[in-house]
Design a protein around this motif. Structure first.
Motif, PDB file in Angstrom:
ATOM      1  N   UNK A 186       0.806  -1.211   0.000  1.00 58.79           N
ATOM      2  CA  UNK A 186       0.000   0.000   0.000  1.00 58.79           C
ATOM      3  C   UNK A 186       0.838   1.259   0.000  1.00 58.79           C
ATOM      4  N   UNK A 187       0.216   2.393   0.253  1.00 62.59           N
ATOM      5  CA  UNK A 187       0.942   3.658   0.337  1.00 62.59           C
ATOM      6  C   UNK A 187       2.061   3.592   1.374  1.00 62.59           C
ATOM      7  N   UNK A 188       3.113   4.356   1.113  1.00 62.95           N
ATOM      8  CA  UNK A 188       4.272   4.418   2.006  1.00 62.95           C
ATOM      9  C   UNK A 188       4.893   3.035   2.224  1.00 62.95           C
ATOM     10  N   UNK A 189       4.716   2.141   1.233  1.00 66.27           N
ATOM     11  CA  UNK A 189       5.343   0.809   1.225  1.00 66.27           C
ATOM     12  C   UNK A 189       4.913  -0.076   2.392  1.00 66.27           C
ATOM     13  N   UNK A 190       3.788   0.237   3.012  1.00 75.51           N
ATOM     14  CA  UNK A 190       3.263  -0.658   4.044  1.00 75.51           C
ATOM     15  C   UNK A 190       2.617  -1.866   3.378  1.00 75.51           C
ATOM     16  N   UNK A 191       2.733  -3.023   4.019  1.00 73.31           N
ATOM     17  CA  UNK A 191       2.286  -4.249   3.352  1.00 73.31           C
ATOM     18  C   UNK A 191       1.362  -5.098   4.218  1.00 73.31           C
ATOM     19  N   UNK A 192       0.584  -5.927   3.534  1.00 75.15           N
ATOM     20  CA  UNK A 192      -0.134  -7.039   4.149  1.00 75.15           C
ATOM     21  C   UNK A 192       0.323  -8.282   3.409  1.00 75.15           C
ATOM     22  N   UNK A 193       0.936  -9.197   4.113  1.00 76.40           N
ATOM     23  CA  UNK A 193       1.399 -10.433   3.483  1.00 76.40           C
ATOM     24  C   UNK A 193       0.305 -11.493   3.559  1.00 76.40           C
ATOM     25  N   UNK A 215     -13.342 -11.506 -14.230  1.00 75.88           N
ATOM     26  CA  UNK A 215     -12.941 -10.678 -15.362  1.00 75.88           C
ATOM     27  C   UNK A 215     -12.489  -9.289 -14.933  1.00 75.88           C
ATOM     28  N   UNK A 216     -12.241  -9.119 -13.625  1.00 73.72           N
ATOM     29  CA  UNK A 216     -11.683  -7.868 -13.103  1.00 73.72           C
ATOM     30  C   UNK A 216     -10.886  -8.187 -11.850  1.00 73.72           C
ATOM     31  N   UNK A 217      -9.962  -7.282 -11.516  1.00 73.86           N
ATOM     32  CA  UNK A 217      -9.140  -7.444 -10.305  1.00 73.86           C
ATOM     33  C   UNK A 217      -9.713  -6.579  -9.185  1.00 73.86           C
ATOM     34  N   UNK A 218      -9.847  -7.155  -8.008  1.00 71.34           N
ATOM     35  CA  UNK A 218     -10.435  -6.441  -6.878  1.00 71.34           C
ATOM     36  C   UNK A 218      -9.812  -6.923  -5.575  1.00 71.34           C
ATOM     37  N   UNK A 219      -9.466  -5.977  -4.714  1.00 69.07           N
ATOM     38  CA  UNK A 219      -8.917  -6.269  -3.393  1.00 69.07           C
ATOM     39  C   UNK A 219      -9.920  -5.782  -2.351  1.00 69.07           C
ATOM     40  N   UNK A 220     -10.303  -6.651  -1.415  1.00 71.43           N
ATOM     41  CA  UNK A 220     -11.272  -6.298  -0.384  1.00 71.43           C
ATOM     42  C   UNK A 220     -10.601  -6.325   0.986  1.00 71.43           C
ATOM     43  N   UNK A 221     -10.582  -5.179   1.646  1.00 71.13           N
ATOM     44  CA  UNK A 221      -9.975  -5.064   2.971  1.00 71.13           C
ATOM     45  C   UNK A 221     -10.947  -4.363   3.913  1.00 71.13           C
ATOM     46  N   UNK A 222     -10.706  -4.488   5.205  1.00 72.14           N
ATOM     47  CA  UNK A 222     -11.524  -3.828   6.212  1.00 72.14           C
ATOM     48  C   UNK A 222     -10.976  -2.433   6.502  1.00 72.14           C
ATOM     49  N   UNK A 247       0.543  -5.549  -6.076  1.00 70.33           N
ATOM     50  CA  UNK A 247       0.504  -6.920  -5.580  1.00 70.33           C
ATOM     51  C   UNK A 247       1.804  -7.613  -5.959  1.00 70.33           C
ATOM     52  N   UNK A 248       2.339  -8.399  -5.043  1.00 69.32           N
ATOM     53  CA  UNK A 248       3.580  -9.126  -5.299  1.00 69.32           C
ATOM     54  C   UNK A 248       3.337 -10.620  -5.135  1.00 69.32           C
ATOM     55  N   UNK A 249       3.751 -11.373  -6.154  1.00 69.80           N
ATOM     56  CA  UNK A 249       3.678 -12.829  -6.101  1.00 69.80           C
ATOM     57  C   UNK A 249       5.059 -13.425  -6.258  1.00 69.80           C
ATOM     58  N   UNK A 250       5.174 -14.736  -6.256  1.00 77.43           N
ATOM     59  CA  UNK A 250       6.493 -15.376  -6.354  1.00 77.43           C
ATOM     60  C   UNK A 250       7.177 -15.170  -7.703  1.00 77.43           C
ATOM     61  N   UNK A 251       6.394 -14.795  -8.735  1.00 76.90           N
ATOM     62  CA  UNK A 251       6.973 -14.653 -10.070  1.00 76.90           C
ATOM     63  C   UNK A 251       6.927 -13.233 -10.623  1.00 76.90           C
ATOM     64  N   UNK A 252       6.330 -12.305  -9.888  1.00 69.67           N
ATOM     65  CA  UNK A 252       6.275 -10.957 -10.432  1.00 69.67           C
ATOM     66  C   UNK A 252       5.417 -10.012  -9.625  1.00 69.67           C
TER      67      UNK A 252
END
Length: 223
Positions: free
Chosen positions: A84-91, A101-108, A135-140
């Motif tokens: 996310x912003x300021x390089x904060x992450x959720x692993x 057919x679309x990309x969507x991220x759902x968070x609280x 988003x970061x995965x093992x291949x990209x």
């Protein structure tokens, strides 16, 4: 067959007793065509097949880890890291399948605050003008220009359920959650489809706020 009928009768009697103690309309609950489930939907993402291949490699297919209550839906073995912003992450952000057919991220809301996002409440698929992320995965890596939302509280139901409650697709209902931290949610978005089972989805913040557990009595009401 007889033992199944006896078990159902006992279950109905227990349910009636609980509803009477709580002052609920037990007759309406027992006459409902299907049992109501209220579940907490933890943070997750939905991805296109193209996105999956960017993150996990050419030709990669999602692998079901746990089947969900709605038929054909599952939590995948695969997970990604949300940046996310300021390089904060959720692993370990779980992917739900099958691919869409679309990309969507759902968070609280709590997740959004921790990441530094200003995230709107939206219904699934309504992502125009929402924040993006990496988003970061093992291949990209995959850069999303939009698609991060707080999912609106919603209920899945069949046409039979909709007829019982007197509502239609895209209406709003109330969800009354009982118990020590009981509260009422006033804008539960209705989604009707022949393949749906009767289920309300709350996010983790909403579930924690009302102390929801699998034994918490809940009832749906027409707004």
């Amino acid at each position: 067959m007889q033992s199944t009928q006896i078990s159902k009768s006992i279950e109905d009697l227990v349910r009636q007793s609980v509803y009477r103690q709580l002052g609920l309309d037990g007759s309406k609950a027992s006459s409902a065509p299907n049992k109501l489930l209220v579940n907490i939907s933890a943070r997750h993402c939905h991805l296109t097949q193209e996105a999956v291949e960017i993150l996990f490699g050419k030709g990669h297919q999602l692998t079901p880890k746990k089947w969900l209550y709605q038929d054909g839906q599952y939590a995948a073995e695969e997970a990604v890291t949300l940046i996310g912003p300021r390089s904060r992450i959720i692993s370990n952000l779980r992917i739900l399948g099958p691919c869409r057919d679309f990309n969507q991220v759902e968070i609280a809301y709590t997740d959004a605050r921790a990441l530094g996002f200003d995230v709107p409440v939206r219904n699934s698929g309504d992502i125009a003008g929402t924040p993006g992320c990496m988003l970061m995965g093992p291949k990209g890596y995959l850069k999303l220009d939009e698609g991060v939302i707080r999912a609106a509280i919603h209920v899945h139901m069949s046409p039979e359920d909709a007829e019982h409650y007197g509502v239609k697709d895209k209406d709003f209902m109330q969800l009354k959650v009982h118990g020590e931290c009981g509260l009422t949610f006033d804008r539960v978005f209705v989604r009707v489809h022949p393949d749906f089972k009767l289920e309300v989805h709350l996010d983790t913040d909403e579930g924690n706020a009302c102390g929801l557990s699998e034994n918490t009595p809940c009832e749906l009401k027409k707004s």
